[in-house]
Design an enzyme around this catalytic site. Sequence first.
Site, PDB file in Angstrom:
ATOM      1  N   ASP A   1      -0.075   5.230   0.957  1.00 39.43           N
ATOM      2  CA  ASP A   1      -0.262   6.227   2.009  1.00 39.43           C
ATOM      3  C   ASP A   1      -0.484   5.534   3.351  1.00 39.43           C
ATOM      4  OD1 ASP A   1      -0.149   8.098  -0.080  1.00 39.43           O
ATOM      5  OD2 ASP A   1      -2.304   7.914  -0.412  1.00 39.43           O
TER       6      ASP A   1
ATOM      7  N   ASP B   1       0.863  -1.168   0.000  1.00 39.36           N
ATOM      8  CA  ASP B   1       0.000   0.000   0.000  1.00 39.36           C
ATOM      9  C   ASP B   1       0.912   1.235   0.000  1.00 39.36           C
ATOM     10  OD1 ASP B   1      -2.448   1.551   0.425  1.00 39.36           O
ATOM     11  OD2 ASP B   1      -1.674   1.852   2.444  1.00 39.36           O
TER      12      ASP B   1
END
Length: 216
Positions: free
Chosen positions: A37, A35
């Site tokens: 952020d 992922d």
Amino acid sequence: MAESADDLPLAEPGLWVERVGARTFPAGLAALFLDRDGTINVDTSYPSDPADIVLRPEMLPVIRTANAVGLPAIIVSNQSGIARGYFGWPDFAAVNGRLLQLLEAEDCWIDLVLACGYHSSGMGVLAVGDHPMRKPNPGMLLRARDLLGLDMGRSIIVGDKADDMEAGRRAGLHDGWHVGSRSNRKSSDAAFVTHKLITGNDHRRLCDFIAGLGRA
């Protein structure tokens, strides 16, 4: 000058697919899915300004380990801010470019970036609920599998949300590492294991795990 949407690597209006660099990989490798952020960089909530991007230093050895053992490092990121109209793909491009620049300065290399701009609260063609590319659905991971010929059963995902872990489970991954989690969990069928990732020792175990995938 910001790039126009016509210059960007959009596979469809709400799906960014960008091959980064020139590294090539044989079929059948495991991969490190990440992922963005809150995992690679500090989550500033809908980041749209490259100047706001700050790396999370604990993730740098993780990416370096994947690079060192020859495994693809792949970003899979939900970007509902695009669907909601908070910013556009050219803004995402600028932030993404800054992130890659900061990582490269730390000898960390990303091989593929996928981002989903669809969301049920979006506007126009991006207003799609439960789009197959949006995590927790596995679409972005499966697209990466098809592009690079990955062995999903040995691949892993690292993320800071339950949706990241669920996307990994649905994509057929065996292991996920949940940023900020304080406990390990197994899915009901024990086919997917979620590991905690909060301490320095947790991160060292993750690096060791990745190194083992590269030797397998």
